[in-house]
Design an enzyme around this catalytic site. Structure first.
Site, short mmCIF file in Angstrom:
data_model
loop_
_atom_site.label_atom_id
_atom_site.label_comp_id
_atom_site.label_asym_id
_atom_site.label_seq_id
_atom_site.Cartn_x
_atom_site.Cartn_y
_atom_site.Cartn_z
N ARG A 104 19.52 -31.35 -32.82
CA ARG A 104 20.29 -30.49 -31.91
C ARG A 104 19.41 -29.34 -31.49
O ARG A 104 18.90 -28.62 -32.34
CB ARG A 104 21.50 -29.90 -32.66
CG ARG A 104 22.64 -30.81 -32.79
CD ARG A 104 23.93 -30.08 -33.10
NE ARG A 104 23.85 -28.93 -33.99
CZ ARG A 104 24.88 -28.19 -34.34
NH1 ARG A 104 26.08 -28.47 -33.86
NH2 ARG A 104 24.76 -27.19 -35.15
N THR A 108 20.96 -24.77 -27.02
CA THR A 108 21.97 -25.43 -26.18
C THR A 108 22.96 -26.25 -26.99
O THR A 108 24.01 -26.64 -26.49
CB THR A 108 21.29 -26.38 -25.18
OG1 THR A 108 20.66 -27.43 -25.93
CG2 THR A 108 20.25 -25.68 -24.34
N ASP A 200 23.94 -26.67 -43.49
CA ASP A 200 23.07 -27.59 -42.75
C ASP A 200 22.79 -28.81 -43.63
O ASP A 200 22.10 -28.72 -44.65
CB ASP A 200 21.76 -26.88 -42.38
CG ASP A 200 20.92 -27.75 -41.45
OD1 ASP A 200 20.65 -27.32 -40.33
OD2 ASP A 200 20.55 -28.88 -41.86
N ASP A 203 19.03 -29.82 -44.21
CA ASP A 203 18.32 -28.88 -45.08
C ASP A 203 18.77 -29.02 -46.53
O ASP A 203 17.96 -28.96 -47.45
CB ASP A 203 18.55 -27.44 -44.60
CG ASP A 203 17.72 -27.13 -43.36
OD1 ASP A 203 16.80 -27.91 -43.05
OD2 ASP A 203 18.01 -26.11 -42.70
C1 PRP Z 1 23.01 -32.30 -37.77
C2 PRP Z 1 23.86 -33.44 -38.31
C3 PRP Z 1 24.24 -34.16 -37.07
C4 PRP Z 1 24.37 -33.06 -36.06
C5 PRP Z 1 25.82 -32.81 -35.82
O1 PRP Z 1 21.73 -32.75 -37.47
O2 PRP Z 1 23.18 -34.23 -39.25
O3 PRP Z 1 23.30 -35.12 -36.65
O4 PRP Z 1 23.74 -31.92 -36.62
O5 PRP Z 1 25.99 -31.86 -34.84
P1 PRP Z 1 26.67 -32.17 -33.42
O6 PRP Z 1 27.91 -32.97 -33.71
O7 PRP Z 1 26.97 -30.81 -32.90
O8 PRP Z 1 25.68 -32.91 -32.58
P2 PRP Z 1 20.57 -31.76 -36.99
O9 PRP Z 1 20.54 -31.71 -35.51
O10 PRP Z 1 20.71 -30.46 -37.73
O11 PRP Z 1 19.26 -32.54 -37.43
P3 PRP Z 1 18.75 -32.93 -38.89
O12 PRP Z 1 19.66 -33.99 -39.44
O13 PRP Z 1 17.37 -33.44 -38.63
O14 PRP Z 1 18.76 -31.70 -39.74
N1 URA Z 2 25.02 -29.86 -38.47
C1 URA Z 2 25.03 -29.51 -39.78
O1 URA Z 2 24.13 -29.89 -40.54
N2 URA Z 2 26.04 -28.74 -40.23
C2 URA Z 2 27.03 -28.31 -39.43
O2 URA Z 2 27.94 -27.62 -39.91
C3 URA Z 2 27.00 -28.69 -38.06
C4 URA Z 2 25.99 -29.46 -37.62
#
Ligand code: PRP
Ligand code: URA
Length: 209
Positions: A104, A108, A200, A203
């Site tokens: 994400r 944005t 997160d 993380d």
């Molecule tokens: C997180 C999570 C989803 C997304 C959800 O991933 O694992 O994929 O956010 O958010 P959304 O519904 O608003 O799109 P992130 O983009 O943080 O990437 P990561 O898994 O690599 O940490």
């Molecule tokens: N992605 C995450 O990892 N946590 C949230 O709460 C939303 C998006």
């Protein structure tokens, strides 16, 4: 419209309380996400097709049931979806695994695809897309767009925690995709995080920040 299933199983709610707890460290967090993935797989696969097979038990012949129809592929949305994949594979060890990489954009909140590698026989497979978080819904919608663009027709989505906003948008964008959620939370905050959520997911799973 496809169904939305929110799990109310005590084991899942119990484990989720530790997953959410900020005191839970990386090792335990990872183990718990894996366990909940396994428990959820049980319900997510409830309507897989069965076929009759003739077998011989030590006592007699019988007509038993085995999985039939399409073969399954699990598709984690990278990174955090990886945490749920092994749990599902424990229940469906013969499943193939595809990967879709999305992050994400922090400004944005729009998903950006950086990787996609899927099994070749896409049309023949039942897909289970896994990601712990359904927040704005952007990542799940984009991952499913990506699967459909490549020929997938039967797709389920499973996550640990969802925000109502994300569920609504995902349903509108993909009304044919059943959604399985361990817990439906209250809302998103101004940074697109689920409240109360778990923070997160990537993380916490991988010990990054
Ligand atoms: C997180 C999570 C989803 C997304 C959800 O991933 O694992 O994929 O956010 O958010 P959304 O519904 O608003 O799109 P992130 O983009 O943080 O990437 P990561 O898994 O690599 O940490
Ligand atoms: N992605 C995450 O990892 N946590 C949230 O709460 C939303 C998006």
């Amino acid at each position: 419209m496809a169904k939305v299933v929110v799990f109310d199983h005590p084991l899942i709610q119990h484990k989720l309380s530790y997953i959410r707890d900020e005191k839970t460290g990386t090792k335990e967090f990872r183990e718990l996400v894996d366990e909940v993935g396994m428990l959820m797989a049980y319900e997510v696969t409830r309507d897989l097709e069965l076929a009759d097979v003739e077998i011989q038990t030590p006592v007699t012949k019988m007509t038993a049931k085995r999985l039939a129809g399409k073969k399954v592929a699990v598709v984690p949305i990278l990174r955090a979806g990886l945490g749920m994949t092994d749990g599902v594979l424990k229940m469906i060890p013969a499943a193939r695994v595809g990967h879709i990489g999305l992050y994400r954009d922090p400004k944005t909140l729009q998903p950006v695809e950086y990787f996609a590698k899927l099994p070749q026989d896409i049309e023949e497979r039942d897909f289970i897309v896994v990601d712990p978080m359904l927040a704005t819904g952007g990542s799940a919608i984009e991952a499913i767009n990506s699967l459909k663009k490549r020929g997938a027709t039967k797709i389920r989505f499973m996550c640990l925690i969802a925000a109502p906003e994300g569920v609504k948008l995902l349903q509108e964008a993909h009304p044919d995709v059943d959604i399985y959620i361990a817990a439906l939370d209250e809302m998103l905050n101004d940074h697109g995080y689920i409240v109360p959520g778990l923070g997160d997911a990537g993380d916490r799973l991988f010990g990054t920040k």
